[in-house]
Design a protein around this motif. Structure first.
Motif, short mmCIF file in Angstrom:
data_model
loop_
_atom_site.label_atom_id
_atom_site.label_comp_id
_atom_site.label_asym_id
_atom_site.label_seq_id
_atom_site.Cartn_x
_atom_site.Cartn_y
_atom_site.Cartn_z
N SER A 1 8.70 35.56 -24.31
CA SER A 1 8.44 35.27 -22.90
C SER A 1 8.84 33.84 -22.55
N TYR A 2 8.47 32.88 -23.41
CA TYR A 2 8.72 31.47 -23.14
C TYR A 2 10.22 31.16 -23.16
N TYR A 3 10.96 31.76 -24.13
CA TYR A 3 12.37 31.44 -24.28
C TYR A 3 13.29 32.44 -23.58
N GLY A 4 12.71 33.40 -22.86
CA GLY A 4 13.54 34.30 -22.07
C GLY A 4 14.30 35.34 -22.86
N VAL A 5 13.78 35.71 -24.04
CA VAL A 5 14.41 36.79 -24.81
C VAL A 5 13.97 38.11 -24.17
N SER A 6 14.92 38.96 -23.82
CA SER A 6 14.61 40.15 -23.05
C SER A 6 13.78 41.16 -23.84
N ASP A 7 13.03 41.97 -23.08
CA ASP A 7 12.22 43.02 -23.69
C ASP A 7 13.09 44.04 -24.40
#
Length: 208
Positions: A149-155
């Motif tokens: 979530s913090y580093y924007g790695v997608s679900d």
């Protein structure tokens, strides 16, 4: 009489002051750092509730690596330039390394996807990931969720990456097939997975 509260600013010596992470002692907060080398240091600046600088802790990565099993340690807080001992700080540090072919990616500036994979691998190793133990849980599962979530790695990336590890050890059992279904269904429902992955994530999958 009120109890004084403190705030800590943590960063690696190899990073800039702008990269410092604010953490509250006793809050249970965690953060993943990637040191440049064993010569790097973890610097903790301690401030009181009024923002006054109280002292600093210098935790050498080389010292931490000497005994990775000793995770909970006391570190001395010094006030500079007098180098006056003003207190102690207890830190819980989990330190891990890898000797695989991608070990050169473990230090310095790394892509978010590479960093996420390292955290995932650590979680699997600690929790004994194997054919009959496919699920991550507890603090490691929480850490992976917060990290992505913090580093924007997608679900989609997190599910496909986890699925790739599952398929490496998969056996045609009900619990394994159910997990594969749970991981794939959200991806399928979002349409073609390539359109929901960032350029970096697509490239990283192709590289691996």
């Amino acid at each position: 009489m009120s109890i004084e509260t403190y705030t800590c600013m943590l960063r690696l010596k190899s990073s800039t002051e702008q990269d410092a992470i604010r953490m509250q002692p006793g809050s249970g907060e965690t953060h993943v750092f990637f040191p440049d080398s064993l010569a790097d240091d973890l610097i903790i600046e301690v401030h009181d509730s009024k923002g006054k600088h109280c002292g600093r802790v210098l935790a050498q990565v080389a010292t931490i690596s000497e005994d990775p099993t000793d995770k909970l340690r006391w570190w001395s807080i010094y006030r500079e330039p007098e180098h006056e001992l003003v207190g102690k700080l207890q830190l819980y540090i989990y330190y891990s390394t890898s000797s695989d072919d991608n070990s050169h990616l473990k230090c310095g500036s790394v892509a978010e996807t590479v960093a996420y994979d390292l955290v995932l691998e650590s979680a699997m190793k600690v929790q004994g990931f194997q054919q009959r133990n496919l699920l991550l849980y507890g603090s490691w599962k929480w850490l992976l969720t917060e990290f992505s979530s913090y580093y924007g790695v997608s679900d989609v990336y997190t599910k496909l990456r986890y699925l790739s590890y599952v398929m490496d050890v998969a056996t045609p059992t009900a619990d394994c097939l159910n997990l594969v279904y749970e991981l794939l269904m959200p991806v399928v429902m979002k349409g073609h997975s390539r359109t929901t992955l960032s350029h970096q994530e697509v490239s990283h999958f192709c590289f691996i």
